[in-house]
Design a protein around this motif. Structure first.
Motif, mmCIF file in Angstrom:
data_model
loop_
_atom_site.group_PDB
_atom_site.id
_atom_site.type_symbol
_atom_site.label_atom_id
_atom_site.label_comp_id
_atom_site.label_asym_id
_atom_site.label_seq_id
_atom_site.Cartn_x
_atom_site.Cartn_y
_atom_site.Cartn_z
ATOM 1 N N GLY A 82 -6.828 14.537 27.418
ATOM 2 C CA GLY A 82 -8.149 13.987 27.093
ATOM 3 C C GLY A 82 -8.859 13.630 28.379
ATOM 4 O O GLY A 82 -8.333 13.838 29.468
ATOM 5 N N ASP A 122 -16.927 10.932 22.754
ATOM 6 C CA ASP A 122 -16.598 11.936 23.790
ATOM 7 C C ASP A 122 -16.337 11.236 25.115
ATOM 8 O O ASP A 122 -17.249 11.045 25.890
ATOM 9 C CB ASP A 122 -17.771 12.916 23.890
ATOM 10 C CG ASP A 122 -17.536 14.038 24.875
ATOM 11 O OD1 ASP A 122 -16.377 14.244 25.283
ATOM 12 O OD2 ASP A 122 -18.507 14.708 25.252
ATOM 13 N N ASP A 123 -15.109 10.878 25.508
ATOM 14 C CA ASP A 123 -13.936 11.179 24.701
ATOM 15 C C ASP A 123 -13.065 9.931 24.639
ATOM 16 O O ASP A 123 -11.930 9.973 24.206
ATOM 17 C CB ASP A 123 -13.216 12.380 25.342
ATOM 18 C CG ASP A 123 -11.980 12.859 24.614
ATOM 19 O OD1 ASP A 123 -11.964 12.785 23.382
ATOM 20 O OD2 ASP A 123 -11.030 13.267 25.286
ATOM 21 N N ASP A 182 -10.890 16.198 21.311
ATOM 22 C CA ASP A 182 -12.131 16.158 22.107
ATOM 23 C C ASP A 182 -13.158 17.078 21.457
ATOM 24 O O ASP A 182 -14.017 17.637 22.111
ATOM 25 C CB ASP A 182 -11.822 16.592 23.555
ATOM 26 C CG ASP A 182 -12.972 16.303 24.509
ATOM 27 O OD1 ASP A 182 -13.803 15.441 24.189
ATOM 28 O OD2 ASP A 182 -13.033 16.949 25.571
#
Ligand code: BES
Ligand code: MN
Ligand code: MN
Length: 460
Positions: A82, A122-123, A182
């Protein structure tokens, strides 16, 4: 809902709110210390969630936060990826609350509330679902496999340091599957699993006419106006059917079969709601394709910014010496982003009149990605959603890009499963970005189920 999540949900929400207060804008060097502080906060959160070892891995750019818990080398390993960086918050005046002072508000789509802040969906919000899912599994003795976390700080600016890091750490990052949240899903009543991402080629163009700004009366009509020329050139990049006119642009585009397109068309979609949500009278796009096809399986070319000349108050009669634009092309699998960048450059240079000079500067880019659905990863994810939502998720190809996914497959030789819990209406990259509390908690609930089914199916 799962009892542990229900009991701790207020704390889960408050911890995310604290994380969202860091303005980790990777694009703007004024925030570099905040980006570094965010990495530190992620590291602490991973440690508290039960990782045995956590570290801040230095790179030529922003660091990568790495954490792991290896319980048994005979068990499968999930690598969670991520990003903790966010997009710039501007235009700030269009936010109803400040981007780095999170607030919870109810909306039509989120009657139980949504957290409004840059990065909520995000995110950071989606990364934090994984951190809290990890906490849940370790506290309750339910972690069924090994886990590695790799959270980067440059996704929004092209993941340059992550490529550097992945190339140098293949062993450390070895895994059976890469798990990423994501992306988004169709709606809260119809979960979906993202099975495709578009590639990207991002370029900047500059058109130069005369060597200085000129009086538009004295010179107007007699020399090329770079803004007139640039806009004409840009307009010529699409034909009357909204096809892109760059020679060779479509050569490698994968054409989906009618069966595949019919399958895609089964996903729920209301054109009326789509138009209403965006306040537009009519949809627009490439002839011969539906809205859902246009924004996922078809390549595009869009101007993202354009400038030149006088834009201040009042009027100034001037012919600017220069005009510029930033242009992004979303690509589909099989199109090579470097090749497309070159095609763009040659074509753009070739259509310029002799009266101007052209400079094309490529920025970042990346390859598209499609994931198969006949894999253990997809089946495990599907089962997880069925348990938590009570509905079978639909595979859906997304129009967005996470260029690093194709590189993961190349360097780490593993597949990615994209379990995104955001919605298109989350306004990512826009003012008033938000993430539904429902989505956040459902994510935390669904992720451990994926771990469980993935481990079971792998060992079968
Ligand atoms: N998380 C997004 C990508 C995304 C969002 C994919 C929703 C699918 C659904 C990611 O952070 C992003 O913004 N990517 C950029 C590309 C990157 C190279 C700056 C994008 O898609 O514009
Ligand atoms: Mn993202
Ligand atoms: Mn983004």
């Amino acid at each position: 809902m799962n009892a542990y999540i229900d009991q701790h949900k207020d704390r889960f929400i408050n911890e995310l709110i604290e994380l969202l207060k860091f303005p980790s804008i990777s694009a703007d060097s004024a925030y570099s210390q905040d980006v570094l502080n965010t990495a530190e906060a992620i590291k602490v959160a991973l440690k508290n969630a039960g990782c045995d070892s956590v570290e801040i891995c230095e790179t030529p750019g922003y660091p990568i936060v790495y954490g792991e818990k290896i319980i048994d080398s005979n068990l499968p390993t999930i690598l969670v990826y991520g990003h903790y960086d966010v997009q710039p918050a501007d235009p700030i005046e269009l936010w109803d609350s400040l981007p780095f002072e999170p607030v919870i508000n109810k909306t039509d789509i989120h009657p139980e509330g949504a957290i409004f802040a840059r990065g909520a969906s995000d995110d950071k919000g989606q990364v934090f679902m994984h951190v809290k899912a990890m906490e849940y599994m370790t506290v309750n003795g339910e972690l069924p496999c090994n886990v590695k976390f790799m959270i980067e700080g440059e996704e929004e600016i092209g993941s340059t340091s992550l490529s550097w890091f992945v190339e140098r750490n293949q062993d450390k990052l070895a895994n059976d599957i890469i798990l990423i949240s994501d992306t988004g899903m169709i709606s809260n009543s119809q979960p979906s699993i993202t099975t495709g991402l578009r590639g990207l080629s991002y370029v900047e163009v500059e058109v130069t006419g005369p060597n200085r700004d000129l009086h538009s009366g004295l010179y107007g009509g007699a020399v090329a106006n770079p803004i007139n020329i640039l806009t004409k050139m840009i307009a010529s990049l699409h034909d009357e059917n909204n096809h892109i006119t760059i020679p060779g642009f479509y050569d490698k585009v994968e054409e989906l079969s009618l069966e595949e397109r019919a399958e895609m068309a089964k996903a729920p979609f209301s054109k009326e709601n789509y138009k209403k949500a965006l306040d537009i009278e009519e949809i627009y796009g490439e002839k011969g394709y539906t809205t859902n096809e246009r924004n996922s399986i078809r390549p595009t070319l869009d101007v993202n910014g354009i400038w030149g000349g006088y834009t201040g108050e009042g009027a100034k009669t001037v012919i600017a010496s220069k005009a510029s634009a930033k242009i992004s092309m979303r690509l589909v699998p099989n199109q090579d982003w470097k090749e497309i960048t070159n095609l763009f450059k040659s074509h753009f240079e070739s259509i310029a009149p002799k009266s101007v000079k052209i400079k094309v500067t490529p920025h970042h880019g990346g390859q598209g990605y499609v994931t198969p659905i006949d894999t253990i990863g997809y089946r495990a994810a599907s089962k997880a959603y069925q348990d938590s939502f009570g509905i079978v998720p639909i595979p859906q190809r997304s129009g967005g890009s996470i260029p690093i996914v194709a590189l993961f497959e190349k360097e780490l030789k593993s597949k990615t499963i994209l379990m995104g819990f955001g919605l298109d209406s989350d306004a990512i990259h826009s003012p008033n970005e938000h993430f539904g509390i429902f989505n956040y908690l459902k994510g935390i609930e669904t992720i451990p189920l994926f771990y469980k089914y993935f481990t079971e199916m792998t060992l079968e």
